[in-house]
Design an enzyme around this catalytic site. Structure first.
Site, PDB file in Angstrom:
ATOM      1  N   GLY A  99       0.843  -1.190   0.000  1.00  0.00           N
ATOM      2  CA  GLY A  99       0.000   0.000   0.000  1.00  0.00           C
ATOM      3  C   GLY A  99       0.865   1.220   0.000  1.00  0.00           C
ATOM      4  O   GLY A  99       1.406   1.599   1.036  1.00  0.00           O
ATOM      5  N   ASN A 151      -7.221  -5.481   5.959  1.00  0.00           N
ATOM      6  CA  ASN A 151      -6.788  -5.680   4.580  1.00  0.00           C
ATOM      7  C   ASN A 151      -7.858  -6.495   3.879  1.00  0.00           C
ATOM      8  O   ASN A 151      -8.278  -7.519   4.402  1.00  0.00           O
ATOM      9  CB  ASN A 151      -5.451  -6.438   4.568  1.00  0.00           C
ATOM     10  CG  ASN A 151      -5.037  -6.890   3.176  1.00  0.00           C
ATOM     11  OD1 ASN A 151      -4.305  -7.860   3.033  1.00  0.00           O
ATOM     12  ND2 ASN A 151      -5.467  -6.210   2.145  1.00  0.00           N
ATOM     13  N   CYS A 159      -6.417 -15.622  -2.224  1.00  0.00           N
ATOM     14  CA  CYS A 159      -6.218 -14.784  -3.419  1.00  0.00           C
ATOM     15  C   CYS A 159      -4.937 -15.209  -4.149  1.00  0.00           C
ATOM     16  O   CYS A 159      -3.837 -15.076  -3.621  1.00  0.00           O
ATOM     17  CB  CYS A 159      -6.104 -13.317  -3.000  1.00  0.00           C
ATOM     18  SG  CYS A 159      -5.545 -12.215  -4.305  1.00  0.00           S
ATOM     19  N   TYR A 210       1.665 -11.305  -7.659  1.00  0.00           N
ATOM     20  CA  TYR A 210       2.073  -9.902  -7.657  1.00  0.00           C
ATOM     21  C   TYR A 210       2.278  -9.264  -6.286  1.00  0.00           C
ATOM     22  O   TYR A 210       3.305  -8.641  -6.031  1.00  0.00           O
ATOM     23  CB  TYR A 210       1.050  -9.069  -8.444  1.00  0.00           C
ATOM     24  CG  TYR A 210       1.342  -7.595  -8.370  1.00  0.00           C
ATOM     25  CD1 TYR A 210       2.319  -7.015  -9.186  1.00  0.00           C
ATOM     26  CD2 TYR A 210       0.694  -6.776  -7.452  1.00  0.00           C
ATOM     27  CE1 TYR A 210       2.614  -5.662  -9.088  1.00  0.00           C
ATOM     28  CE2 TYR A 210       0.998  -5.426  -7.357  1.00  0.00           C
ATOM     29  CZ  TYR A 210       1.951  -4.876  -8.173  1.00  0.00           C
ATOM     30  OH  TYR A 210       2.257  -3.553  -8.068  1.00  0.00           O
ATOM     31  N   ASP A 247       6.541 -10.169 -17.581  1.00  0.00           N
ATOM     32  CA  ASP A 247       5.959  -9.339 -16.519  1.00  0.00           C
ATOM     33  C   ASP A 247       4.994 -10.219 -15.746  1.00  0.00           C
ATOM     34  O   ASP A 247       4.599 -11.289 -16.209  1.00  0.00           O
ATOM     35  CB  ASP A 247       5.242  -8.111 -17.099  1.00  0.00           C
ATOM     36  CG  ASP A 247       5.045  -7.003 -16.054  1.00  0.00           C
ATOM     37  OD1 ASP A 247       5.396  -7.209 -14.876  1.00  0.00           O
ATOM     38  OD2 ASP A 247       4.526  -5.938 -16.419  1.00  0.00           O
ATOM     39  N   ASP A 248       4.586  -9.752 -14.563  1.00  0.00           N
ATOM     40  CA  ASP A 248       3.664 -10.594 -13.800  1.00  0.00           C
ATOM     41  C   ASP A 248       2.276 -10.597 -14.415  1.00  0.00           C
ATOM     42  O   ASP A 248       1.620 -11.620 -14.483  1.00  0.00           O
ATOM     43  CB  ASP A 248       3.610 -10.152 -12.327  1.00  0.00           C
ATOM     44  CG  ASP A 248       3.237  -8.704 -12.177  1.00  0.00           C
ATOM     45  OD1 ASP A 248       2.056  -8.391 -12.074  1.00  0.00           O
ATOM     46  OD2 ASP A 248       4.165  -7.868 -12.174  1.00  0.00           O
ATOM     47  N   CYS A 304     -12.225  -7.550  -9.815  1.00  0.00           N
ATOM     48  CA  CYS A 304     -12.040  -8.127  -8.479  1.00  0.00           C
ATOM     49  C   CYS A 304     -12.857  -7.317  -7.484  1.00  0.00           C
ATOM     50  O   CYS A 304     -12.816  -6.090  -7.501  1.00  0.00           O
ATOM     51  CB  CYS A 304     -10.563  -8.087  -8.078  1.00  0.00           C
ATOM     52  SG  CYS A 304     -10.314  -8.586  -6.352  1.00  0.00           S
ATOM     53  N   CYS A 359      -8.958 -18.274  -4.749  1.00  0.00           N
ATOM     54  CA  CYS A 359      -9.922 -17.403  -5.421  1.00  0.00           C
ATOM     55  C   CYS A 359      -9.320 -17.045  -6.770  1.00  0.00           C
ATOM     56  O   CYS A 359      -8.247 -16.452  -6.842  1.00  0.00           O
ATOM     57  CB  CYS A 359     -10.199 -16.125  -4.630  1.00  0.00           C
ATOM     58  SG  CYS A 359     -11.318 -15.005  -5.527  1.00  0.00           S
ATOM     59  N   CYS A 387     -11.095 -13.211 -10.694  1.00  0.00           N
ATOM     60  CA  CYS A 387     -10.776 -12.248 -11.761  1.00  0.00           C
ATOM     61  C   CYS A 387     -10.323 -12.962 -13.035  1.00  0.00           C
ATOM     62  O   CYS A 387     -10.182 -12.341 -14.085  1.00  0.00           O
ATOM     63  CB  CYS A 387      -9.744 -11.207 -11.288  1.00  0.00           C
ATOM     64  SG  CYS A 387      -8.145 -11.884 -10.822  1.00  0.00           S
TER      65      CYS A 387
HETATM   66  P1  5GP Z   1      -1.077  -2.563 -16.922  1.00  0.00           P
HETATM   67  O1  5GP Z   1       0.080  -1.674 -17.201  1.00  0.00           O
HETATM   68  O2  5GP Z   1      -1.288  -3.623 -17.938  1.00  0.00           O
HETATM   69  O3  5GP Z   1      -2.319  -1.806 -16.629  1.00  0.00           O
HETATM   70  O4  5GP Z   1      -0.789  -3.297 -15.544  1.00  0.00           O
HETATM   71  C1  5GP Z   1       0.200  -4.265 -15.482  1.00  0.00           C
HETATM   72  C2  5GP Z   1       1.343  -3.804 -14.628  1.00  0.00           C
HETATM   73  O5  5GP Z   1       0.834  -3.319 -13.392  1.00  0.00           O
HETATM   74  C3  5GP Z   1       2.276  -4.917 -14.317  1.00  0.00           C
HETATM   75  O6  5GP Z   1       3.594  -4.436 -14.506  1.00  0.00           O
HETATM   76  C4  5GP Z   1       2.016  -5.268 -12.867  1.00  0.00           C
HETATM   77  O7  5GP Z   1       3.243  -5.504 -12.198  1.00  0.00           O
HETATM   78  C5  5GP Z   1       1.334  -4.074 -12.316  1.00  0.00           C
HETATM   79  N1  5GP Z   1       0.162  -4.414 -11.488  1.00  0.00           N
HETATM   80  C6  5GP Z   1      -0.743  -5.369 -11.645  1.00  0.00           C
HETATM   81  N2  5GP Z   1      -1.674  -5.345 -10.686  1.00  0.00           N
HETATM   82  C7  5GP Z   1      -1.358  -4.330  -9.889  1.00  0.00           C
HETATM   83  C8  5GP Z   1      -1.927  -3.794  -8.704  1.00  0.00           C
HETATM   84  O8  5GP Z   1      -2.950  -4.230  -8.202  1.00  0.00           O
HETATM   85  N3  5GP Z   1      -1.264  -2.761  -8.147  1.00  0.00           N
HETATM   86  C9  5GP Z   1      -0.150  -2.251  -8.674  1.00  0.00           C
HETATM   87  N4  5GP Z   1       0.467  -1.252  -8.051  1.00  0.00           N
HETATM   88  N5  5GP Z   1       0.408  -2.715  -9.801  1.00  0.00           N
HETATM   89  C10 5GP Z   1      -0.195  -3.747 -10.403  1.00  0.00           C
HETATM   90 MG    MG Z   2       5.023  -4.455 -12.605  1.00  0.00          MG
END
Ligand code: 5GP
Ligand code: MG
Length: 464
Positions: free
Chosen positions: A27, A99, A229, A235, A342-343, A379, A428, A431
């Site tokens: 956060g 949380n 989750c 991530y 990427d994740d 989600c 879960c 999403c």
């Molecule tokens: P995008 O750029 O496609 O919108 O989001 C993907 C990127 O955002 C990835 O690099 C991933 O690491 C990051 N990401 C995915 N989910 C979250 C999240 O819930 N919070 C944050 N801060 N980053 C996220």
């Molecule tokens: Mg990222």
């Protein structure tokens, strides 16, 4: 997401702040600490990192900590917002932080709330006063009403308590030494102070820790089916964290191995390098590189003092942030075929930007792999992807996404491979597959079935 922390036993506030820094990635919006001084709850909060919280030179016997990731309400923009949006919260005899995300707050709230954590706090205070101040009874009543995800840490009558929803969506672990009890979202907090994690708080369990070392456990709302989750592993969590006995690093490594098998099946040219998008996908990239027998090179580097782009709410802000977020090792890119890992691909902003940058720097081909399968449903439990509109996978097929991000190939994780990599059956995956494990979430989905897509969060649109 969000991070929560509870400490029982004398500890300098500055040390508690250090521990809270281990939850800062959960956060980045704001952070807070709350402690008891005399007979009073005292709070200190700050925008951004816990490092900015100003503290007196004290060592209270009981402390709560919180890092905020907004899934209800806006981002913190001013000092004034801190009181309204940032935990820990207090009401009458209790204080707590949570949380997760409550999906049905509007059904039970007696007024408008800015956050579900303040709502939970007020409700619990009310149920305590209606139940002779008996915490398990009040929690039982509260949990019979709440739908959604909640991992709660709180203080009641000088005792520290922990409560996790019956599905166990969000992580919560505790550990004890002779003088200290520590409850936290992630086990790295315990590692830092050299306390062994005793175990996860069980889904549906209330734990009450007394200052004399006594521990009471109450089974409040058991559910045979748990819904951890999966995105915590992909991530959210730190790689050194263990959730439900699975080390996050190992899970990410296995996710990479599974991606290698998927890549091999595609029969495309072997890349010169596997390149992780820092930081989350590093273990996966390593495994992928090993399995493909090509080197891993960290040619995309991060300015680590920049916040996560995801937390910025408008698309314009996000585009502007994504541009300045990465620094490239430019001389390693020309004429190379690069497999980027990427994740996840959520809105596609990051992937599109990286592919464009790499091609602009002379890469001959760019493949893009995501350790997460396509997230095509919102989600409701604590990832801020709360409307289908913002999810690229909800509106486009894989080939369209590949074209949109400009990659020469797109490799997504398969859902079964994801589940195997995590090594737990009770996850879960809502999403990914739209299968929401709680009743009110299904109700929201039903209500919105024939509605136009909107920018507002689904659970803030459906209120009855
Ligand atoms: P995008 O750029 O496609 O919108 O989001 C993907 C990127 O955002 C990835 O690099 C991933 O690491 C990051 N990401 C995915 N989910 C979250 C999240 O819930 N919070 C944050 N801060 N980053 C996220
Ligand atoms: Mg990222």
């Amino acid at each position: 997401m969000c991070g929560v922390l509870g400490i029982l036993g004398k500890m300098p506030l500055s040390m508690a702040r250090e521990l809270l820094l281990l939850l800062a990635h959960r956060g980045q919006d704001a952070a807070g600490l709350l402690w008891i001084s005399g007979n009073e709850y005292i709070e200190a909060k700050a925008m951004g990192s816990p490092a900015f919280i100003e503290l007196p030179d004290e060592s209270p016997k009981i402390i709560l900590g919180s890092t905020r990731y907004p899934t209800i309400g806006k981002r913190v923009g001013t000092e004034k917002d801190l009181d309204i949006f940032v935990g820990p919260f207090q009401a009458e005899q209790i204080a707590l932080t949570h949380n997760g995300n409550i999906t049905n707050m509007a059904v039970y709230a007696e007024k408008d709330y800015f956050t579900d954590a303040q709502f939970i706090t007020d409700k619990l205070a009310k149920y305590l006063s209606e139940n002779n101040n008996i915490l398990p009874d009040a929690i039982r009543k509260l949990s019979s009403e709440l739908d959604g995800a909640f991992s709660i840490v709180g203080i009641h009558e000088g005792k520290l308590f922990a409560f996790r929803d019956s599905r166990g969506f969000k992580p919560l672990v505790f550990g004890r030494s002779k003088d200290l009890t520590v409850i936290a979202s992630e086990s790295t907090v315990h590692s830092m102070i050299g306390i062994d994690v005793e175990r996860d708080v069980y889904p549906g369990e209330l734990l009450i820790f007394s200052q004399d070392g006594k521990l009471e456990s109450f089974s409040i709302s058991q559910n045979a089916l748990h819904s951890h989750c999966f995105f915590e592993y992909v991530y959210f969590a730190h790689p050194a964290t263990t959730i439900e006995n699975q080390l996050v690093y190992d899970v990410r490594f296995r996710l990479g191995r599974a991606l290698a098998s998927a890549f091999k099946k595609m029969n495309i040219e072997t890349p010169d390098y596997v390149v992780p998008v820092p930081d989350t996908s590093r273990p996966a990239a390593q495994a992928l590189a090993e399995a493909l027998d090509v080197p891993m090179r960290e040619i995309i580097l991060k300015n680590r003092y920049l916040g996560r782009t995801f937390i910025v709410r408008t698309q314009e802000e996000r585009n502007a942030m994504a541009k300045s977020k990465y620094i490239y090792l430019t001389d390693k890119i020309r004429n190379k075929t690069i497999l980027v890992v990427d994740d996840s691909i959520v809105r596609g902003t990051t992937a599109k930007m990286i592919v464009k940058d790499l091609k602009g720097l002379g890469a001959s081909k760019v493949y893009f792999a995501a350790t997460c399968p396509p997230q095509d449903h919102p989600c409701y439990y604590g990832i801020d992807i709360s409307t289908g509109k913002e999810l690229i996978a909800s509106n486009s097929r894989k080939e369209e996404i590949r074209k949109y991000i400009g990659a020469d190939a797109l490799i997504y994780q398969d859902i079964n491979d994801l589940v195997n990599a995590i090594g737990l059956k009770d996850l879960c995956l809502a999403c990914l597959d739209g299968d929401y494990p709680t009743e009110h979430a299904r109700y929201i989905q039903e209500q919105l079935q024939d509605e136009e897509e909107s920018d507002s969060r689904d659970y803030e649109r459906v209120i009855g």
